[in-house]
Write a protein that holds these residues in place. Structure first.
Motif, mmCIF file in Angstrom:
data_model
loop_
_atom_site.group_PDB
_atom_site.id
_atom_site.type_symbol
_atom_site.label_atom_id
_atom_site.label_comp_id
_atom_site.label_asym_id
_atom_site.label_seq_id
_atom_site.Cartn_x
_atom_site.Cartn_y
_atom_site.Cartn_z
ATOM 1 N N ALA A 13 0.585 -1.391 -0.043
ATOM 2 C CA ALA A 13 0.336 0.164 -0.019
ATOM 3 C C ALA A 13 0.982 0.789 -0.404
ATOM 4 C CB ALA A 13 -0.630 0.038 0.857
ATOM 5 N N GLY A 14 1.708 1.068 0.533
ATOM 6 C CA GLY A 14 3.041 2.052 0.634
ATOM 7 C C GLY A 14 3.405 2.615 -0.819
ATOM 8 N N VAL A 15 4.041 1.367 -1.297
ATOM 9 C CA VAL A 15 4.804 1.954 -2.628
ATOM 10 C C VAL A 15 3.491 2.719 -4.144
ATOM 11 C CG1 VAL A 15 5.491 0.188 -4.872
ATOM 12 C CG2 VAL A 15 6.261 0.128 -2.289
ATOM 13 N N ALA A 16 2.216 2.300 -3.015
ATOM 14 C CA ALA A 16 0.998 2.089 -4.281
ATOM 15 C C ALA A 16 0.381 3.945 -4.310
ATOM 16 C CB ALA A 16 -0.173 1.552 -3.676
ATOM 17 N N ALA A 17 0.874 4.052 -2.698
ATOM 18 C CA ALA A 17 0.786 5.561 -2.402
ATOM 19 C C ALA A 17 1.721 6.514 -3.262
ATOM 20 C CB ALA A 17 0.788 6.091 -1.227
ATOM 21 N N VAL A 18 2.427 5.783 -3.000
ATOM 22 C CA VAL A 18 4.230 7.019 -3.890
ATOM 23 C C VAL A 18 3.924 6.912 -5.447
ATOM 24 C CG1 VAL A 18 6.451 6.215 -4.557
ATOM 25 C CG2 VAL A 18 6.279 5.956 -2.480
ATOM 26 N N VAL A 19 3.492 5.558 -6.140
ATOM 27 C CA VAL A 19 3.872 5.523 -7.423
ATOM 28 C C VAL A 19 2.583 6.233 -7.848
ATOM 29 C CG1 VAL A 19 2.721 3.788 -9.223
ATOM 30 C CG2 VAL A 19 4.586 3.175 -7.965
ATOM 31 N N GLY A 20 1.281 6.117 -7.112
ATOM 32 C CA GLY A 20 -0.326 7.766 -7.168
ATOM 33 C C GLY A 20 0.476 8.559 -7.025
ATOM 34 N N GLY A 21 0.951 8.801 -5.634
ATOM 35 C CA GLY A 21 1.204 10.007 -5.940
ATOM 36 C C GLY A 21 1.859 10.655 -7.186
ATOM 37 N N LEU A 22 3.372 9.941 -7.847
ATOM 38 C CA LEU A 22 4.585 10.112 -8.591
ATOM 39 C C LEU A 22 3.289 10.094 -9.902
ATOM 40 C CD1 LEU A 22 7.189 7.867 -8.191
ATOM 41 C CD2 LEU A 22 7.089 10.260 -7.674
ATOM 42 N N LEU A 23 2.348 10.073 -10.228
ATOM 43 C CA LEU A 23 1.533 9.902 -11.404
ATOM 44 C C LEU A 23 1.074 11.106 -11.636
ATOM 45 C CD1 LEU A 23 0.056 6.827 -12.062
ATOM 46 C CD2 LEU A 23 2.139 7.478 -13.246
ATOM 47 N N PHE A 24 0.460 11.398 -10.101
ATOM 48 C CA PHE A 24 -0.093 12.487 -9.723
ATOM 49 C C PHE A 24 0.322 13.907 -10.070
ATOM 50 C CE2 PHE A 24 -3.235 15.253 -7.013
ATOM 51 C CZ PHE A 24 -4.206 15.010 -8.040
ATOM 52 N N ILE A 25 1.586 13.958 -10.250
ATOM 53 C CA ILE A 25 2.732 14.362 -10.175
ATOM 54 C C ILE A 25 2.769 14.610 -11.912
ATOM 55 C CG2 ILE A 25 5.387 16.354 -9.359
ATOM 56 C CD1 ILE A 25 4.762 14.789 -6.662
ATOM 57 N N GLY A 26 3.056 13.787 -12.245
ATOM 58 C CA GLY A 26 4.092 13.683 -13.719
ATOM 59 C C GLY A 26 2.814 14.177 -15.056
ATOM 60 N N ALA A 195 2.906 15.692 -3.518
ATOM 61 C CA ALA A 195 4.079 15.034 -3.072
ATOM 62 C C ALA A 195 3.539 14.019 -1.694
ATOM 63 C CB ALA A 195 5.085 16.231 -2.716
ATOM 64 N N ALA A 196 2.797 14.737 -1.176
ATOM 65 C CA ALA A 196 2.636 14.580 0.539
ATOM 66 C C ALA A 196 2.110 12.835 0.335
ATOM 67 C CB ALA A 196 1.245 15.095 0.711
ATOM 68 N N MET A 197 1.906 12.705 -1.030
ATOM 69 C CA MET A 197 1.245 11.561 -0.968
ATOM 70 C C MET A 197 2.518 10.293 -1.353
ATOM 71 S SD MET A 197 -2.582 10.853 -1.110
ATOM 72 C CE MET A 197 -2.110 9.399 -1.539
ATOM 73 N N VAL A 198 3.467 10.975 -1.395
ATOM 74 C CA VAL A 198 4.592 10.004 -2.721
ATOM 75 C C VAL A 198 5.780 9.486 -1.322
ATOM 76 C CG1 VAL A 198 6.733 10.445 -2.931
ATOM 77 C CG2 VAL A 198 4.709 10.728 -4.641
ATOM 78 N N CYS A 199 5.629 10.668 0.022
ATOM 79 C CA CYS A 199 6.134 11.212 1.146
ATOM 80 C C CYS A 199 5.108 10.127 2.184
ATOM 81 C CB CYS A 199 6.357 12.466 1.861
ATOM 82 S SG CYS A 199 6.857 13.371 0.557
ATOM 83 N N LEU A 200 4.290 9.873 2.064
ATOM 84 C CA LEU A 200 3.942 9.246 3.247
ATOM 85 C C LEU A 200 3.781 7.619 2.880
ATOM 86 C CD1 LEU A 200 0.431 11.756 3.833
ATOM 87 C CD2 LEU A 200 1.326 11.260 5.407
ATOM 88 N N GLY A 201 3.524 7.715 1.275
ATOM 89 C CA GLY A 201 3.962 5.942 1.435
ATOM 90 C C GLY A 201 5.441 5.495 1.157
ATOM 91 N N TYR A 202 5.846 6.291 1.213
ATOM 92 C CA TYR A 202 7.224 6.099 2.089
ATOM 93 C C TYR A 202 7.048 5.595 3.432
ATOM 94 C CZ TYR A 202 12.366 6.094 2.482
ATOM 95 O OH TYR A 202 13.457 5.688 3.018
#
Length: 230
Positions: A13-26, A195-202
């Motif tokens: 789930a943490g990895v999913a949040a990181v990838v989701g956040g990166l996609l949101f930014i990208g 960015a918040a999703m990436v950091c919380l996921g990590y």
């Protein structure tokens, strides 16, 4: 076995949040103007498909965050999770409509498509688009309100990175400011949420590594402890 499985799912789930956040930014980078003409292109289909994936991964991510600290988050955490989760699911539904229906209507009903896309991107419609305006408004309220409350709940729970929880809440509130700053590209306000999703996921992923790292030395120590011979 149960502990290992739970840890693995939480890390996922943490990895999913990181990838989701990166996609949101990208997806905000060099995003073109969205209209009926753009809706007929391959780029539109690719971007909409990635948005569906982004929303799904983000929902999985916040679910893992909530379940990791369900007791500490309390009622406020439940309210924030339900609202924020509903916002991501509603957003995913809108994007599914975008990738599966909008392109086929772009040629036959371009004015309707332009109105739907305008509302979806924070504008207004000139014609009748049914209940889509209401759906879009409810989605926005759930997403922004949920992000604010969920961030506060995460901060109070003090399990994941508190500064990232603050960033999520502040970013959600800041997004509301897009209506008061018409000359600022609203997509800029998506960056801090991503960015918040990436950091919380990590933080969630890292949190699940700590217990595993501490278990091994303790297990070895138990075998070497002379008290074990008694």
């Amino acid at each position: 076995m149960t502990t290992t499985t739970t840890t693995t799912l939480t890390r996922a789930a943490g990895v999913a949040a990181v990838v989701g956040g990166l996609l949101f930014i990208g997806l905000q980078i060099k995003h073109p103007h969205v209209d009926a003409t753009f809706a007929t292109t391959t780029e539109f289909t690719v971007r909409e498909s990635l948005k569906v994936l982004m929303a799904a991964l983000s929902f999985v991510g916040i679910t893992g965050m909530y379940l990791r600290q369900v007791r500490q988050a309390g009622v406020l955490g439940l309210i924030g999770y339900v609202l924020f989760g509903a916002g991501w699911l509603a957003l995913m539904s809108v994007e599914v409509v975008g990738v599966s229906i909008i392109p086929s209507l772009a040629h036959t009903a371009p004015r309707y498509v332009n109105d739907v896309l305008a509302v979806a991107n924070g504008g207004t419609a000139t014609g009748d688009i049914g209940l889509f305006t209401t759906v879009n408004t409810v989605t926005g309220i759930a997403y922004l309100g949920g992000g604010l409350i969920f961030g506060i709940a995460l901060f109070r729970a003090n399990v994941l990175a508190r500064w990232a929880a603050v960033l999520l809440s502040v970013a959600a509130v800041a997004t509301i400011g897009t209506k008061m700053l018409p000359h600022v590209n609203e997509r800029v306000f998506a960056l801090p949420v991503g960015a918040a999703m990436v950091c919380l996921g990590y933080s969630l992923w890292r949190d699940q590594r700590t217990p595993a790292a501490q278990t091994a030395p303790n297990a070895v120590g138990s075998h070497l402890d002379p008290a074990g011979a008694r």
